[in-house]
Write a protein that holds these residues in place. Structure first.
Motif, mmCIF file in Angstrom:
data_model
loop_
_atom_site.group_PDB
_atom_site.id
_atom_site.type_symbol
_atom_site.label_atom_id
_atom_site.label_comp_id
_atom_site.label_asym_id
_atom_site.label_seq_id
_atom_site.Cartn_x
_atom_site.Cartn_y
_atom_site.Cartn_z
ATOM 1 N N CYS A 286 0.735 -0.849 0.233
ATOM 2 C CA CYS A 286 0.261 0.002 -0.023
ATOM 3 C C CYS A 286 0.883 1.470 0.006
ATOM 4 O O CYS A 286 1.646 1.132 1.256
ATOM 5 C CB CYS A 286 -0.883 0.067 1.061
ATOM 6 S SG CYS A 286 -1.989 1.873 1.373
ATOM 7 N N THR A 287 0.523 2.114 -0.977
ATOM 8 C CA THR A 287 1.241 3.330 -0.429
ATOM 9 C C THR A 287 0.470 4.434 -0.342
ATOM 10 O O THR A 287 0.489 5.650 -0.573
ATOM 11 C CB THR A 287 1.715 4.071 -2.260
ATOM 12 O OG1 THR A 287 0.603 4.047 -3.242
ATOM 13 C CG2 THR A 287 2.711 2.600 -2.374
ATOM 14 N N GLY A 288 -0.684 3.689 0.414
ATOM 15 C CA GLY A 288 -1.274 5.379 0.956
ATOM 16 C C GLY A 288 -0.947 5.912 2.438
ATOM 17 O O GLY A 288 -1.478 6.885 3.029
ATOM 18 N N CYS B 79 -3.453 -0.463 -4.002
ATOM 19 C CA CYS B 79 -4.329 -0.927 -2.964
ATOM 20 C C CYS B 79 -5.209 -1.899 -4.291
ATOM 21 O O CYS B 79 -5.562 -2.694 -4.330
ATOM 22 C CB CYS B 79 -5.013 -0.241 -1.706
ATOM 23 S SG CYS B 79 -4.112 -0.599 -0.360
ATOM 24 N N CYS C 210 -4.936 1.271 2.937
ATOM 25 C CA CYS C 210 -6.404 2.064 3.072
ATOM 26 C C CYS C 210 -7.256 1.695 1.815
ATOM 27 O O CYS C 210 -7.948 1.962 1.941
ATOM 28 C CB CYS C 210 -5.105 3.883 1.962
ATOM 29 S SG CYS C 210 -4.968 3.611 0.163
ATOM 30 N N ASN C 211 -6.970 1.302 1.136
ATOM 31 C CA ASN C 211 -7.799 0.266 0.123
ATOM 32 C C ASN C 211 -8.398 1.293 -0.695
ATOM 33 O O ASN C 211 -9.254 1.051 -1.811
ATOM 34 C CB ASN C 211 -9.643 0.101 0.944
ATOM 35 C CG ASN C 211 -9.089 -1.285 2.126
ATOM 36 O OD1 ASN C 211 -8.941 -2.516 0.745
ATOM 37 N ND2 ASN C 211 -9.402 -1.463 2.976
ATOM 38 N N ALA C 212 -7.818 2.673 -1.423
ATOM 39 C CA ALA C 212 -7.758 3.536 -1.962
ATOM 40 C C ALA C 212 -7.059 3.782 -3.035
ATOM 41 O O ALA C 212 -7.003 4.108 -4.160
ATOM 42 C CB ALA C 212 -8.251 4.684 -1.251
ATOM 43 N N CYS C 213 -5.484 3.491 -2.866
ATOM 44 C CA CYS C 213 -4.600 4.062 -3.538
ATOM 45 C C CYS C 213 -4.342 2.664 -4.403
ATOM 46 O O CYS C 213 -5.064 2.276 -4.666
ATOM 47 C CB CYS C 213 -3.094 3.871 -3.028
ATOM 48 S SG CYS C 213 -2.545 2.833 -2.708
#
Ligand SMILES: [Zn+2]
Length: 312
Positions: A59-61, A79, A73-76
């Motif tokens: 993850c990069t969030g 992810c 984050c489930n958004a980046c």
């Protein structure tokens, strides 16, 4: 308790708080090991947890791009790629359906992939699903990677039981044991997250015997419960049919190994219930919708015979 639940929410996993906390601690300490082994019964969620951990690692969030966050984050973009199954730095290895084992060629491919620089992420993550299905050659080959891992490589192995792996492999992995959920945890999750009606949630939660993965399968595949009932009714009639017919049935079942395994698992639960029923513990049985048949048969079969069947 509530805050902890929220902090773990990025993992999107029902239960298994103990295992998730263990992984979060290694992330918090920035001491991610080179290899982890997720263990527990089939359909308990080992592969799912390995996936979520991989997602978090990639993850990069988080606030620092060089460090994995504690929760994905489930958004980046990273992810989303993991969730869609197309992240170039996440590699999945499992036994091919037409093969008996995970083969050495697959482990060699892993080694050449792991020597390569990561394409997008900060790590190269490999999930070896059903690591106990490696043959000896493949396992020995993997051992080399575990002995001299590339710095940015993380291997996530899954297996039903640690005892099924070579001791030399076991000594080089961090074990993450996973435990059965309570039927209340499963029932609540089915009602709240999958919007299953209470009565059906009750039945599925009982049949799942602690395995969330099985419960989700039963919700998503209507046939599963119908098939189960048919199989159990056939099993209940087996003592009445002739030897020839029994051989025919055995032959039919054994022609499809995946199906045969599922049926044997069903039978194991059935006979375990029979032991419980014979010992007058009907309320502890898993097959809650077939307690009448269990009770009838148990009085005929008896404790000794039922226990013998479970062992066989
Ligand atoms: Zn993310």
């Amino acid at each position: 308790m509530t805050t902890q639940q929220t902090t773990r929410s990025g993992w999107n996993i029902v239960g298994h708080e103990h295992a998730i906390d263990l992984l979060r601690r290694t992330l918090a300490a920035q001491q991610v090991r080179h290899a982890y082994l997720f263990t527990g019964p089939e359909h308990i969620g080992k592969t799912l947890l390995a996936h979520r951990f991989a997602q978090t690692l990639l993850c990069t969030g988080g606030s620092d791009l060089h460090v994995a966050p504690l929760d994905a984050c489930n958004a980046c973009l990273s992810c989303r790629k993991v969730l869609h199954g197309n992240h170039p730095d996440l590699h999945i290895i499992s036994r091919a359906p037409d093969k008996q084992f995970i083969l050495i060629e697959q482990v060699r491919a892993l080694q050449s992939d792991s020597a390569r620089k990561t394409l997008e992420g900060r790590r190269n993550v490999f999930i070896i699903q059903g690591a106990h299905e490696m043959n000896l050659q493949a396992a020995n080959c993997l051992l080399k990677t575990l002995e001299e891992p590339e710095p940015d490589v993380v291997l996530l192995l899954t297996a039903p039981d640690p005892g099924l792996l070579l001791p030399t492999i076991l000594s080089r992995v961090q074990q993450v044991p996973m435990h059965l959920l309570t039927s209340l945890q499963i029932k609540t999750a089915l009602e709240q997250q999958w919007e299953v009606e209470p009565e059906e949630a009750n039945l599925i939660a009982a049949l799942a015997a602690g395995r969330m993965g099985w419960a989700v399968q039963a919700v998503e595949d209507d046939e599963l419960l119908v098939e189960r009932k048919a199989q159990l009714e056939a099993l209940a009639k087996l003592p009445m049919v002739s030897k020839v017919q029994r051989f025919e049935i055995a032959q039919r079942i054994s022609s499809d190994s995946a199906k045969a395994r599922a049926i044997l698992e069903l039978w194991l639960f059935w006979w375990r219930d029979m032991v419980l029923a014979a010992n007058k513990c009907l309320d502890l049985t898993v097959n809650v919708d077939m307690r009448n048949i269990l009770k009838q048969q148990a009085s005929r079969v008896g404790t000794v015979e039922a226990e013998r069947m479970v062992r066989r």
